[in-house]
Scaffold this active site. Structure first.
Site, PDB file in Angstrom:
ATOM      1  N   ASP A 131       0.812  -1.215   0.000  1.00 43.12           N
ATOM      2  CA  ASP A 131       0.000   0.000   0.000  1.00 43.12           C
ATOM      3  C   ASP A 131       0.850   1.271   0.000  1.00 43.12           C
ATOM      4  O   ASP A 131       0.570   2.212  -0.746  1.00 43.12           O
ATOM      5  CB  ASP A 131      -0.916  -0.012   1.227  1.00 43.12           C
ATOM      6  CG  ASP A 131      -1.745   1.238   1.365  1.00 43.12           C
ATOM      7  OD1 ASP A 131      -2.821   1.310   0.755  1.00 43.12           O
ATOM      8  OD2 ASP A 131      -1.307   2.168   2.078  1.00 43.12           O
ATOM      9  N   MET A 164      -4.856   2.487  -0.287  1.00 45.06           N
ATOM     10  CA  MET A 164      -4.858   1.971  -1.649  1.00 45.06           C
ATOM     11  C   MET A 164      -5.235   0.496  -1.700  1.00 45.06           C
ATOM     12  O   MET A 164      -5.863   0.035  -2.656  1.00 45.06           O
ATOM     13  CB  MET A 164      -3.499   2.209  -2.298  1.00 45.06           C
ATOM     14  CG  MET A 164      -3.177   3.681  -2.493  1.00 45.06           C
ATOM     15  SD  MET A 164      -4.481   4.510  -3.461  1.00 45.06           S
ATOM     16  CE  MET A 164      -3.983   6.224  -3.294  1.00 45.06           C
ATOM     17  N   ASP A 165      -4.871  -0.268  -0.671  1.00 43.45           N
ATOM     18  CA  ASP A 165      -5.346  -1.651  -0.601  1.00 43.45           C
ATOM     19  C   ASP A 165      -6.874  -1.698  -0.564  1.00 43.45           C
ATOM     20  O   ASP A 165      -7.508  -2.498  -1.270  1.00 43.45           O
ATOM     21  CB  ASP A 165      -4.800  -2.339   0.654  1.00 43.45           C
ATOM     22  CG  ASP A 165      -3.363  -2.797   0.492  1.00 43.45           C
ATOM     23  OD1 ASP A 165      -2.984  -3.199  -0.613  1.00 43.45           O
ATOM     24  OD2 ASP A 165      -2.626  -2.758   1.489  1.00 43.45           O
ATOM     25  N   LEU A 166      -7.455  -0.865   0.287  1.00 43.94           N
ATOM     26  CA  LEU A 166      -8.906  -0.878   0.435  1.00 43.94           C
ATOM     27  C   LEU A 166      -9.592  -0.362  -0.824  1.00 43.94           C
ATOM     28  O   LEU A 166     -10.599  -0.924  -1.271  1.00 43.94           O
ATOM     29  CB  LEU A 166      -9.314  -0.045   1.649  1.00 43.94           C
ATOM     30  CG  LEU A 166      -8.765  -0.529   2.998  1.00 43.94           C
ATOM     31  CD1 LEU A 166      -9.274   0.351   4.124  1.00 43.94           C
ATOM     32  CD2 LEU A 166      -9.132  -1.982   3.254  1.00 43.94           C
TER      33      LEU A 166
END
Length: 390
Positions: free
Chosen positions: A146, A175-177
């Site tokens: 991320d 950014m992962d989410l």
């Protein structure tokens, strides 16, 4: 709340997933009613199973870092480096609607699941590969977490007190989410399209693409003006926080009418026509050394809740800056059932209450999706693959 609507009931998702991006994507689908089968390596499984915070008791060990993204799923242990493991995966895919993977680019072809092979063997299967930089392009083989995507997407360049301060990182896996949300959106679009065509599609979801697209506002400003937005205050409208007696209040004042209402609410109507503050751009420029000072002088004897309420009553959007503990205890979120108890005997707090986590943050016909239990590693292997393994 009443029984939740399970809109994706009957949809089977097989996921080769670990860490956050893909597990968050499939966790959203599971909350909406899909059957999600999480394929994990034998022994340790998803690395987040051992992430802190850990809760150990007579019922076993539960990782908060795992529970957040994996409730409501089934777990199957398969060693995909072996013929037997790949055969087990193929058997799962025979009845699957969706295959999700956030393994390194090139992993699926090694398992005999390249695009052409999937179209021949599983023509209705929707395949979504979520990776740092996508399956193609100069950066495709680069590893990414991320923080790397936050930096390269431009987000880090926007976070900080001033252009001179170091670039920042959002403290959550932003950014992962986001990657998980966009991957879920792509999967739903592909399932709708399959109803028309009868054929699944391959989705190449790049966190870098998603991160850059998320910064559409500064990119658009750069495209229109040539300027390079950077850290520090917004130069296009007053936005930020001011201090009240017991905390902070956040607001944005993007129009002349909102500024007029704000001035009326704080008892300073003359500021609405002050030549130093008579345009949005002037107010944005003066936000730190004039607008904030005026607001803090006004709010010095008010609590943050009182100050925010007065501004809202005057028609000015404003909200208090809440701590994480205040968010968890917020009565509005409680009324909407955002935090749902985890259906797991390990999920008991020291005070005897049940651990609660945020559900899919949507209401369907007024009902909330209720997360399911957290799977033990390999708990469903025999149930789903028992005949083959016997």
């Amino acid at each position: 709340m009443s029984n939740p609507i399970r809109l994706l009931e009957g949809i089977r998702v097989v996921s080769l997933e670990q860490y956050i991006g893909a597990p968050y994507c499939t966790g959203l689908l599971a909350d909406a009613g899909a059957e999600v089968i999480k394929v994990e390596a034998p022994g340790a499984g998803d690395p987040r199973r051992s992430y802190d915070p850990l809760r150990r008791d007579a019922e076993g060990t539960l990782s908060g870092g795992f529970a957040s993204y994996n409730r409501g799923k089934r777990s199957v242990e398969l060693d995909l480096k072996t013929d037997e493991g790949r055969a087990g995966l193929d058997r799962l895919l025979e009845t699957a609607d969706v295959l999700v993977s956030n393994l390194r680019p090139g992993s699926l072809p090694r398992f005999g699941l390249g695009r052409d092979e999937v179209r021949e063997r599983f023509p209705r299967l929707v395949v979504c590969e979520l990776s740092g930089f996508g399956q193609t392009g100069p950066y495709a083989a680069w590893p990414a977490f991320d923080s790397v995507i936050q930096a390269m997407s431009g987000l880090s360049s926007m976070l900080g007190e001033s252009p001179e301060s170091p670039p920042g990182l959002a403290p959550m896996a932003t950014m992962d989410l986001l990657g998980g949300v966009y991957a879920a959106l792509g999967i739903l679009a592909a399932l709708v399209g399959r109803q028309r065509t009868g054929v699944g599609v391959h989705i190449d979801a790049s966190m870098y693409d998603i991160g850059a697209a998320f910064l559409e506002r500064p990119l658009t400003l750069h495209e229109f003006t040539g300027d390079v937005p950077t850290r520090g205050r917004d130069r296009f409208s007053p936005v930020g926080s001011f201090r009240a007696r017991d905390g902070w209040v956040a607001l944005v004042i993007p129009t002349d009418e909102m500024w007029r209402r704000c001035c009326e609410a704080i008892g300073r109507p003359e500021l609405a026509t002050d030549p130093r503050l008579d345009t949005v751009l002037k107010r944005a420029e003066r936000m730190p050394d004039l607008v904030t000072d005026v607001l803090e002088e006004w709010a010095a004897d008010l609590t943050k809740e009182e100050a925010a309420r007065i501004l809202r009553d005057g028609g000015q959007p404003a909200g208090v800056v809440q701590s994480i503990a205040e968010v968890r205890a917020d009565p509005h979120l409680a009324a909407r059932g955002l935090f749902q108890p985890v259906d797991d005997p390990r999920a008991v707090n020291p005070d005897g209450t049940t651990l609660s986590l945020p559900r899919l943050p949507l209401l369907f016909d007024g009902t909330a999706p209720v997360p399911g239990p957290i799977p033990a590693l390999g708990a469903d292997t025999d149930d789903l693959l028992g005949e083959e393994r016997s």
